[in-house]
Design a protein around this motif. Structure first.
Motif, mmCIF file in Angstrom:
data_model
loop_
_atom_site.group_PDB
_atom_site.id
_atom_site.type_symbol
_atom_site.label_atom_id
_atom_site.label_comp_id
_atom_site.label_asym_id
_atom_site.label_seq_id
_atom_site.Cartn_x
_atom_site.Cartn_y
_atom_site.Cartn_z
ATOM 1 N N MET A 243 17.571 -2.726 -21.007
ATOM 2 C CA MET A 243 16.161 -2.509 -20.771
ATOM 3 C C MET A 243 15.995 -1.665 -19.504
ATOM 4 N N ALA A 244 15.181 -0.651 -19.583
ATOM 5 C CA ALA A 244 14.959 0.255 -18.458
ATOM 6 C C ALA A 244 14.050 -0.395 -17.414
ATOM 7 N N LYS A 245 14.354 -0.126 -16.160
ATOM 8 C CA LYS A 245 13.515 -0.627 -15.068
ATOM 9 C C LYS A 245 12.330 0.303 -14.886
ATOM 10 N N LEU A 246 11.176 -0.284 -14.584
ATOM 11 C CA LEU A 246 9.976 0.510 -14.324
ATOM 12 C C LEU A 246 9.995 0.996 -12.882
ATOM 13 N N ASP A 247 9.552 2.220 -12.673
ATOM 14 C CA ASP A 247 9.519 2.804 -11.336
ATOM 15 C C ASP A 247 8.083 2.769 -10.809
ATOM 16 N N PHE A 248 7.836 1.885 -9.868
ATOM 17 C CA PHE A 248 6.508 1.728 -9.283
ATOM 18 C C PHE A 248 6.388 2.457 -7.945
ATOM 19 N N SER A 249 7.366 3.253 -7.582
ATOM 20 C CA SER A 249 7.375 3.869 -6.258
ATOM 21 C C SER A 249 6.170 4.778 -6.022
ATOM 22 N N VAL A 250 5.743 5.514 -7.040
ATOM 23 C CA VAL A 250 4.589 6.403 -6.875
ATOM 24 C C VAL A 250 3.318 5.581 -6.664
ATOM 25 N N MET A 251 3.146 4.552 -7.481
ATOM 26 C CA MET A 251 1.961 3.702 -7.348
ATOM 27 C C MET A 251 1.976 2.969 -6.006
ATOM 28 N N ASN A 252 3.134 2.490 -5.582
ATOM 29 C CA ASN A 252 3.245 1.806 -4.294
ATOM 30 C C ASN A 252 2.904 2.745 -3.138
ATOM 31 N N LYS A 253 3.339 3.982 -3.213
ATOM 32 C CA LYS A 253 3.051 4.977 -2.175
ATOM 33 C C LYS A 253 1.558 5.266 -2.107
ATOM 34 N N GLU A 254 0.919 5.453 -3.272
ATOM 35 C CA GLU A 254 -0.521 5.722 -3.309
ATOM 36 C C GLU A 254 -1.313 4.541 -2.762
ATOM 37 N N THR A 255 -0.907 3.328 -3.105
ATOM 38 C CA THR A 255 -1.577 2.128 -2.614
ATOM 39 C C THR A 255 -1.426 2.014 -1.100
ATOM 40 N N SER A 256 -0.244 2.260 -0.604
ATOM 41 C CA SER A 256 0.013 2.206 0.832
ATOM 42 C C SER A 256 -0.809 3.260 1.573
ATOM 43 N N ASP A 257 -0.828 4.470 1.051
ATOM 44 C CA ASP A 257 -1.609 5.546 1.682
ATOM 45 C C ASP A 257 -3.088 5.196 1.721
ATOM 46 N N SER A 258 -3.600 4.652 0.622
ATOM 47 C CA SER A 258 -5.008 4.260 0.546
ATOM 48 C C SER A 258 -5.324 3.170 1.569
ATOM 49 N N PHE A 259 -4.442 2.182 1.672
ATOM 50 C CA PHE A 259 -4.622 1.097 2.636
ATOM 51 C C PHE A 259 -4.688 1.630 4.059
ATOM 52 N N HIS A 260 -3.758 2.504 4.420
ATOM 53 C CA HIS A 260 -3.711 3.038 5.785
ATOM 54 C C HIS A 260 -4.899 3.958 6.076
ATOM 55 N N ARG A 261 -5.349 4.709 5.087
ATOM 56 C CA ARG A 261 -6.526 5.562 5.254
ATOM 57 C C ARG A 261 -7.777 4.702 5.486
ATOM 58 N N GLN A 262 -7.909 3.630 4.689
ATOM 59 C CA GLN A 262 -9.051 2.728 4.830
ATOM 60 C C GLN A 262 -9.007 2.003 6.173
ATOM 61 N N LYS A 263 -7.831 1.589 6.608
ATOM 62 C CA LYS A 263 -7.668 0.919 7.905
ATOM 63 C C LYS A 263 -8.095 1.847 9.043
ATOM 64 N N ALA A 264 -7.722 3.119 8.958
ATOM 65 C CA ALA A 264 -8.110 4.100 9.974
ATOM 66 C C ALA A 264 -9.624 4.303 9.980
ATOM 67 N N GLN A 265 -10.241 4.337 8.794
ATOM 68 C CA GLN A 265 -11.694 4.482 8.713
ATOM 69 C C GLN A 265 -12.378 3.294 9.370
ATOM 70 N N ILE A 266 -11.900 2.094 9.109
ATOM 71 C CA ILE A 266 -12.488 0.882 9.690
ATOM 72 C C ILE A 266 -12.402 0.939 11.212
ATOM 73 N N LYS A 267 -11.241 1.300 11.745
ATOM 74 C CA LYS A 267 -11.076 1.394 13.200
ATOM 75 C C LYS A 267 -12.064 2.383 13.809
ATOM 76 N N LYS A 268 -12.235 3.539 13.165
ATOM 77 C CA LYS A 268 -13.139 4.559 13.693
ATOM 78 C C LYS A 268 -14.587 4.091 13.659
ATOM 79 N N VAL A 269 -15.004 3.480 12.553
ATOM 80 C CA VAL A 269 -16.391 2.997 12.446
ATOM 81 C C VAL A 269 -16.646 1.921 13.493
ATOM 82 N N LEU A 270 -15.711 0.985 13.648
ATOM 83 C CA LEU A 270 -15.891 -0.088 14.631
ATOM 84 C C LEU A 270 -15.862 0.442 16.062
#
Length: 70
Positions: A1-28
């Protein structure tokens, strides 16, 4: 059985999290930050009865819920 590669989705999720965290810091910090979708300024909505504050734009296309402690 082939393993699924979630690396692209994990990278996009991580980038989104860090972008949102930066926005929150700036607004606050009181800096002007625009919504990614509508380009209107993000606003901080004070804590409600449930103990949550929000960062949102006037159109509502950005809505970040913040849990506030006393």
């Amino acid at each position: 059985m082939a393993k699924l590669d979630f690396s692209v989705m994990n990278k996009e999720t991580s980038d989104s999290f860090h972008r949102q965290k930066a926005q929150i810091k700036k607004v606050l910090a009181g800096k002007a930050v625009n919504c990614d979708r509508c380009q209107q300024m993000l606003l901080l909505v004070p804590k409600n009865r449930e103990g949550f504050a929000y960062i949102t734009c006037k159109k509502g296309c950005s809505n970040i819920e913040l849990e506030v402690e006393n």
